[in-house]
Structures are given as structure tokens and as C-alpha cells.
Design a protein around this motif. Structure first.
Motif, PDB file in Angstrom:
ATOM      1  N   CYS A 178      40.653  56.288 -35.576  1.00 46.77           N
ATOM      2  CA  CYS A 178      40.621  55.850 -34.192  1.00 46.77           C
ATOM      3  C   CYS A 178      39.908  56.844 -33.272  1.00 46.77           C
ATOM      4  O   CYS A 178      40.514  57.814 -32.792  1.00 46.77           O
ATOM      5  CB  CYS A 178      42.048  55.612 -33.685  1.00 46.77           C
ATOM      6  N   PRO A 179      38.624  56.625 -32.980  1.00 49.06           N
ATOM      7  CA  PRO A 179      37.929  57.471 -32.011  1.00 49.06           C
ATOM      8  C   PRO A 179      38.527  57.292 -30.613  1.00 49.06           C
ATOM      9  O   PRO A 179      39.038  56.221 -30.279  1.00 49.06           O
ATOM     10  CB  PRO A 179      36.488  56.942 -32.049  1.00 49.06           C
ATOM     11  N   ARG A 180      38.435  58.322 -29.792  1.00 47.94           N
ATOM     12  CA  ARG A 180      38.967  58.265 -28.429  1.00 47.94           C
ATOM     13  C   ARG A 180      37.838  58.464 -27.425  1.00 47.94           C
ATOM     14  O   ARG A 180      36.979  59.327 -27.612  1.00 47.94           O
ATOM     15  CB  ARG A 180      40.035  59.334 -28.218  1.00 47.94           C
ATOM     16  N   ALA A 181      37.828  57.633 -26.399  1.00 44.13           N
ATOM     17  CA  ALA A 181      36.791  57.742 -25.373  1.00 44.13           C
ATOM     18  C   ALA A 181      36.841  59.109 -24.705  1.00 44.13           C
ATOM     19  O   ALA A 181      37.915  59.600 -24.352  1.00 44.13           O
ATOM     20  CB  ALA A 181      36.976  56.644 -24.334  1.00 44.13           C
ATOM     21  N   LYS A 182      35.677  59.718 -24.520  1.00 49.16           N
ATOM     22  CA  LYS A 182      35.613  61.044 -23.906  1.00 49.16           C
ATOM     23  C   LYS A 182      35.858  60.976 -22.401  1.00 49.16           C
ATOM     24  O   LYS A 182      36.533  61.838 -21.832  1.00 49.16           O
ATOM     25  CB  LYS A 182      34.256  61.685 -24.212  1.00 49.16           C
ATOM     26  N   THR A 183      35.271  60.006 -21.734  1.00 48.32           N
ATOM     27  CA  THR A 183      35.612  59.725 -20.343  1.00 48.32           C
ATOM     28  C   THR A 183      36.525  58.516 -20.399  1.00 48.32           C
ATOM     29  O   THR A 183      36.071  57.377 -20.472  1.00 48.32           O
ATOM     30  CB  THR A 183      34.354  59.440 -19.503  1.00 48.32           C
ATOM     31  N   TYR A 184      37.814  58.783 -20.387  1.00 47.60           N
ATOM     32  CA  TYR A 184      38.809  57.811 -20.841  1.00 47.60           C
ATOM     33  C   TYR A 184      39.126  56.760 -19.787  1.00 47.60           C
ATOM     34  O   TYR A 184      39.569  57.076 -18.688  1.00 47.60           O
ATOM     35  CB  TYR A 184      40.085  58.550 -21.230  1.00 47.60           C
ATOM     36  N   GLN A 185      38.892  55.502 -20.164  1.00 48.67           N
ATOM     37  CA  GLN A 185      39.309  54.366 -19.344  1.00 48.67           C
ATOM     38  C   GLN A 185      40.388  53.616 -20.129  1.00 48.67           C
ATOM     39  O   GLN A 185      40.112  53.045 -21.180  1.00 48.67           O
ATOM     40  CB  GLN A 185      38.131  53.425 -19.068  1.00 48.67           C
ATOM     41  N   PRO A 186      41.650  53.640 -19.645  1.00 53.37           N
ATOM     42  CA  PRO A 186      42.717  52.927 -20.359  1.00 53.37           C
ATOM     43  C   PRO A 186      42.372  51.449 -20.547  1.00 53.37           C
ATOM     44  O   PRO A 186      41.756  50.824 -19.664  1.00 53.37           O
ATOM     45  CB  PRO A 186      43.942  53.104 -19.452  1.00 53.37           C
ATOM     46  N   MET A 187      42.758  50.895 -21.685  1.00 47.24           N
ATOM     47  CA  MET A 187      42.468  49.498 -21.980  1.00 47.24           C
ATOM     48  C   MET A 187      43.690  48.589 -21.809  1.00 47.24           C
ATOM     49  O   MET A 187      43.540  47.395 -21.555  1.00 47.24           O
ATOM     50  CB  MET A 187      41.920  49.376 -23.410  1.00 47.24           C
ATOM     51  N   GLY A 188      44.880  49.136 -21.971  1.00 45.73           N
ATOM     52  CA  GLY A 188      46.088  48.313 -21.873  1.00 45.73           C
ATOM     53  C   GLY A 188      46.475  48.072 -20.429  1.00 45.73           C
ATOM     54  O   GLY A 188      47.552  48.486 -19.980  1.00 45.73           O
ATOM     55  N   LEU A 189      45.636  47.380 -19.690  1.00 40.17           N
ATOM     56  CA  LEU A 189      45.818  47.213 -18.254  1.00 40.17           C
ATOM     57  C   LEU A 189      46.838  46.133 -17.910  1.00 40.17           C
ATOM     58  O   LEU A 189      47.421  46.146 -16.822  1.00 40.17           O
ATOM     59  CB  LEU A 189      44.470  46.877 -17.610  1.00 40.17           C
ATOM     60  N   ILE A 190      47.042  45.195 -18.811  1.00 40.80           N
ATOM     61  CA  ILE A 190      48.006  44.113 -18.617  1.00 40.80           C
ATOM     62  C   ILE A 190      49.032  44.194 -19.751  1.00 40.80           C
ATOM     63  O   ILE A 190      48.642  44.227 -20.926  1.00 40.80           O
ATOM     64  CB  ILE A 190      47.313  42.741 -18.642  1.00 40.80           C
ATOM     65  N   PRO A 191      50.328  44.237 -19.450  1.00 45.74           N
ATOM     66  CA  PRO A 191      51.334  44.260 -20.518  1.00 45.74           C
ATOM     67  C   PRO A 191      51.161  43.058 -21.443  1.00 45.74           C
ATOM     68  O   PRO A 191      50.812  41.956 -20.998  1.00 45.74           O
ATOM     69  CB  PRO A 191      52.659  44.187 -19.748  1.00 45.74           C
ATOM     70  N   GLU A 192      51.393  43.276 -22.726  1.00 47.31           N
ATOM     71  CA  GLU A 192      51.147  42.217 -23.695  1.00 47.31           C
ATOM     72  C   GLU A 192      51.938  40.957 -23.376  1.00 47.31           C
ATOM     73  O   GLU A 192      51.440  39.837 -23.542  1.00 47.31           O
ATOM     74  CB  GLU A 192      51.482  42.707 -25.106  1.00 47.31           C
ATOM     75  N   ALA A 193      53.159  41.100 -22.903  1.00 50.66           N
ATOM     76  CA  ALA A 193      54.000  39.943 -22.604  1.00 50.66           C
ATOM     77  C   ALA A 193      53.438  39.097 -21.465  1.00 50.66           C
ATOM     78  O   ALA A 193      53.753  37.905 -21.354  1.00 50.66           O
ATOM     79  CB  ALA A 193      55.415  40.396 -22.263  1.00 50.66           C
ATOM     80  N   GLN A 194      52.616  39.695 -20.616  1.00 50.24           N
ATOM     81  CA  GLN A 194      52.061  38.983 -19.462  1.00 50.24           C
ATOM     82  C   GLN A 194      50.631  38.502 -19.703  1.00 50.24           C
ATOM     83  O   GLN A 194      50.005  37.907 -18.821  1.00 50.24           O
ATOM     84  CB  GLN A 194      52.084  39.890 -18.235  1.00 50.24           C
ATOM     85  N   LEU A 195      50.122  38.736 -20.887  1.00 50.54           N
ATOM     86  CA  LEU A 195      48.717  38.466 -21.175  1.00 50.54           C
ATOM     87  C   LEU A 195      48.497  37.007 -21.575  1.00 50.54           C
ATOM     88  O   LEU A 195      49.219  36.463 -22.412  1.00 50.54           O
ATOM     89  CB  LEU A 195      48.250  39.389 -22.300  1.00 50.54           C
ATOM     90  N   ASP A 196      47.524  36.368 -20.955  1.00 52.77           N
ATOM     91  CA  ASP A 196      47.081  35.038 -21.366  1.00 52.77           C
ATOM     92  C   ASP A 196      46.067  35.238 -22.485  1.00 52.77           C
ATOM     93  O   ASP A 196      44.879  35.482 -22.242  1.00 52.77           O
ATOM     94  CB  ASP A 196      46.440  34.306 -20.179  1.00 52.77           C
ATOM     95  N   ARG A 197      46.547  35.137 -23.716  1.00 53.62           N
ATOM     96  CA  ARG A 197      45.699  35.491 -24.851  1.00 53.62           C
ATOM     97  C   ARG A 197      44.491  34.569 -24.959  1.00 53.62           C
ATOM     98  O   ARG A 197      43.406  35.002 -25.355  1.00 53.62           O
ATOM     99  CB  ARG A 197      46.521  35.444 -26.137  1.00 53.62           C
ATOM    100  N   ARG A 198      44.673  33.293 -24.638  1.00 52.21           N
ATOM    101  CA  ARG A 198      43.555  32.347 -24.739  1.00 52.21           C
ATOM    102  C   ARG A 198      42.438  32.724 -23.766  1.00 52.21           C
ATOM    103  O   ARG A 198      41.265  32.790 -24.134  1.00 52.21           O
ATOM    104  CB  ARG A 198      44.057  30.935 -24.459  1.00 52.21           C
ATOM    105  N   ALA A 199      42.812  32.982 -22.521  1.00 57.36           N
ATOM    106  CA  ALA A 199      41.812  33.360 -21.518  1.00 57.36           C
ATOM    107  C   ALA A 199      41.176  34.697 -21.869  1.00 57.36           C
ATOM    108  O   ALA A 199      39.975  34.897 -21.659  1.00 57.36           O
ATOM    109  CB  ALA A 199      42.461  33.425 -20.139  1.00 57.36           C
ATOM    110  N   ALA A 200      41.972  35.612 -22.405  1.00 57.79           N
ATOM    111  CA  ALA A 200      41.448  36.920 -22.778  1.00 57.79           C
ATOM    112  C   ALA A 200      40.417  36.800 -23.888  1.00 57.79           C
ATOM    113  O   ALA A 200      39.364  37.449 -23.855  1.00 57.79           O
ATOM    114  CB  ALA A 200      42.585  37.842 -23.206  1.00 57.79           C
ATOM    115  N   MET A 201      40.690  35.947 -24.876  1.00 56.05           N
ATOM    116  CA  MET A 201      39.740  35.779 -25.974  1.00 56.05           C
ATOM    117  C   MET A 201      38.442  35.145 -25.492  1.00 56.05           C
ATOM    118  O   MET A 201      37.351  35.513 -25.945  1.00 56.05           O
ATOM    119  CB  MET A 201      40.363  34.933 -27.087  1.00 56.05           C
ATOM    120  N   VAL A 202      38.529  34.219 -24.541  1.00 55.60           N
ATOM    121  CA  VAL A 202      37.326  33.602 -23.981  1.00 55.60           C
ATOM    122  C   VAL A 202      36.449  34.656 -23.310  1.00 55.60           C
ATOM    123  O   VAL A 202      35.219  34.580 -23.341  1.00 55.60           O
ATOM    124  CB  VAL A 202      37.710  32.496 -22.979  1.00 55.60           C
TER     125      VAL A 202
END
Length: 255
Positions: A178-202
Motif C-alpha cells: 500500500c503506497p501512501r500519498a506524499k501530499t496526503y489527501q484523505p479519501m474516506g470523506l464519507i462514512p461507509e454507512a452513509q455512502l450511496d455505492r451506486r452513485a459512487a460507482m457511476v
């Protein structure tokens, strides 16, 4: 099984760039896509010659797909193996990510980059043929870990929150790869329980979806690339873990 990379099919010819003219044709396509179409910039952009280039071109191999009816390069994929890397240049992705975990694995690495297809050929078989050539290249050189940065267009993180969160929650690489971004921008911006997976995949770009279908995973954190007007994630694929059913569809030589 043959390890020949070159082939002709459906009015296209796939090969490796053999000379400076081939490379220049690839760089012109990159300019058309990354600069003219997507609004990127950078120190390697030559507007007068209409080419996009950098120091990694000289040490990499370049898969090029030509339209036989025009002889124009309409698709490219830049690939860089561990044994091609120069100590003073390294991998392109190292400018954005700490690749220590991949290098420490001791396995044969192949960096994928600068993939693009001319807009007039995106709804046909062009990308499929590039993947076929890539699969043959991987087989020929016995590459074990594939990686590289893949982009979401635009640098406004809020617009990518759903896509980045889905990638973080469901497709994160194991710690040992797992490489880590050097200028780190977090990716987990929306909690998984609140995520609309269909819209996210689109919202996830087609190339990243294709990597995911093959079993691809992402590194830790995104990298905002202001020069190329995009937000990058680091994709990793372990050829030993690649989804065999999808491989038969996208890259039969690896099945």
C-alpha cells in the motif's frame, strides 16, 4: 503460448514504439488528450510542437495503437519495468506516492501510465486492443505487480468525495502493498454507512473501473495534481490475484 506483442485486428495495429518518430506520435496524442482536451499543463508541455513529454519517456516502453486507415496513433500506454528504472529518475508515481512497500516486496514491478485513446475511438475496440497488448507485454516480461496513478478529472475534492470514499472503504490495498500519498489527501470523506455505492460507482472513471474489475486496489490517500487538473489515486494489481473471469474478457493472455 506466444509472447508476441504486435498484432493487427479490426483495422488497428498494435506495436511497441520503435523509434523517435513513433514516440513523437505518441506524445502528440498525449498532448491532444491531456492538454487540449483535459486542460493539463506542466514543464514537459511543448505547445509549439504540440507534444506532452517528460524524462520518463526515454527509459520507458510505449505501446502504440495505430488506425490502419490513417496510420495515426490513436491509443498509447507507457510502461516502465523495475529493470528499466534509472536511479536518478525512478518511477513517475514516486513523485506522488511513497512506493516503499512495492519496492520492498522484491517482486517484478511494472508501472502503467500515460494511457489515453483519441476521442473518436473511445466507443470501439481500441482500449480492448491496448489491454491485449499490455497483457502480452506483462507475460513476456513476467511482471508480477502492476501499479500507476489513475486520475479523476478535476481538483475539487468535494466533487470526488463519493468515488474516493468508495475506493477507500471497499478497494484499499493490503498494508504490505500500500503506497501512501506524499501530499496526503484523505479519501474516506464519507462514512461507509452513509455512502450511496451506486452513485459512487457511476462517478468512478472507466479506466479505474476496469482496473477494479481485474482485482485492482488503491493506495492510501489521493494526490491532487494541479498541473494536470486532476485528482490521482495509486492503483495496484497483483497478477497472482487478478480476477480470472474478468481477465478472460479484458486480457485473455493473462488468464
Amino acid at each position: 503460448m506466444s509472447t508476441s506483442i504486435e498484432f493487427e485486428k479490426d483495422g488497428y495495429q498494435l506495436s511497441l514504439a520503435q523509434n523517435a518518430d513513433d514516440l513523437r506520435d505518441a506524445q502528440r496524442l498525449r498532448y491532444d488528450v491531456f492538454i487540449t482536451e483535459l486542460g493539463g499543463q506542466g514543464p514537459g508541455v511543448d505547445h509549439a510542437a504540440r507534444i506532452e513529454q517528460d524524462a520518463f519517456d526515454a527509459v520507458s516502453d510505449h505501446l502504440i495503437l495505430r488506425d490502419n486507415s490513417t496510420d495515426e496513433v490513436i491509443g498509447v500506454y507507457r510502461v516502465l519495468r523495475s529493470d528499466q528504472v534509472c536511479s536518478d529518475v525512478g518511477f513517475y508515481s514516486n513523485s506522488e506516492y511513497d512506493l516503499g512497500p512495492l519496492v520492498a516486496s522484491g517482486r517484478n514491478l511494472l508501472e502503467l501510465g500515460r494511457s489515453c485513446v483519441h476521442h473518436a475511438h473511445r466507443n470501439g475496440p481500441a482500449m480492448f486492443h491496448l489491454w491485449t497488448g499490455l497483457a502480452r507485454y506483462i507475460q513476456r516480461h513476467k511482471c508480477e505487480i502492476l501499479f500507476g496513478v489513475a486520475s479523476l478529472q478535476g481538483t475539487e475534492i468535494s466533487e470526488h468525495a463519493a468515488a474516493l470514499s468508495l475506493l477507500h472503504h471497499r478497494h484499499r490495498a493490503p498494508d504490505e502493498l500500500c503506497p501512501r500519498a506524499k501530499t496526503y489527501q484523505p479519501m474516506g470523506l464519507i462514512p461507509e454507512a452513509q455512502l450511496d455505492r451506486r452513485a459512487a460507482m457511476v462517478a468512478i472513471p472507466p479506466l479505474i473501473k476496469a482496473y477494479l474489475r481485474l482485482g485492482g486496489v488503491v493506495g492510501d490517500g489521493a494526490f491532487v495534481d494541479t498541473a494536470f487538473n486532476c485528482t490521482d489515486v495509486c492503483m495496484i494489481m497483483d497478477t497472482a490475484q487478478i480476477n480470472k473471469r474478468q481477465t478472460r474478457r479484458f486480457a485473455p493472455e493473462l488468464a
